[in-house]
Design a protein around this motif. Structure first.
Motif: not given
Length: 148
Positions: A59-63, A66-68, A72-75, A107-108
């Motif tokens: 993953v690119r960075d912490l933000d 958190k976006q991923i 996932l939580a909304a999926l 999802g991702p």
């Protein structure tokens, strides 16, 4: 014994890391399973190649992590599995099944090695799944296993 990890080993390190472990652990577990290789002078090129591959996959960075996790939580994830009349599965839910179900739900893309199932999932119903997205971020979502 000095080793170079080729796969992620929980509690030890990520691919490309150089670690010092006991000889028996290296000879009997890490090397035979392909999780590590001996650290030699000629292995520096392989370390660079492993780290480049890891950077592309990570993953690119912490933000972004958190976006991923929020995604996932909304999926709503559902997986159809063969089950008996009493709701017991013929087999169990695997990390690969979870990755495929998340992809099918839109999802991702996830790495199956970072999926943490709550024990052996052998029944239909809702089950909580964790995914180690970043070293500081763990995503959680619910997968519903339905007979199918």
């Amino acid at each position: 014994m000095k080793l170079i990890l080729t796969n992620e080993v929980s509690g030890l390190g990520a691919p490309g890391d150089v670690v010092e472990v006991k000889g028996g652990y290296a000879r009997n577990y890490l090397i035979p399973r392909g999780f590590a290789m001996l650290a030699t002078k000629g292995a520096e090129k392989q370390i660079a190649q492993i780290k480049r591959a890891r950077e592309v996959r990570d993953v690119r960075d912490l933000d972004h992590a958190k976006q991923i996790a929020a995604e996932l939580a909304a999926l709503t994830v559902r997986h159809a599995a063969r089950a008996g009349d009493d709701g017991r599965l013929f087999g169990s839910l695997t990390a690969t099944d979870v990755v495929e179900a998340v992809s099918a739900a839109g999802g991702p893309q996830l790495d199956r090695r970072r999926i943490e199932l709550p024990g052996h999932v052998k029944t239909t119903g809702k089950h909580e799944v964790s995914v180690k997205i970043h070293e500081d971020v763990t995503g959680r979502f619910t997968i519903e296993v339905v007979p199918g």
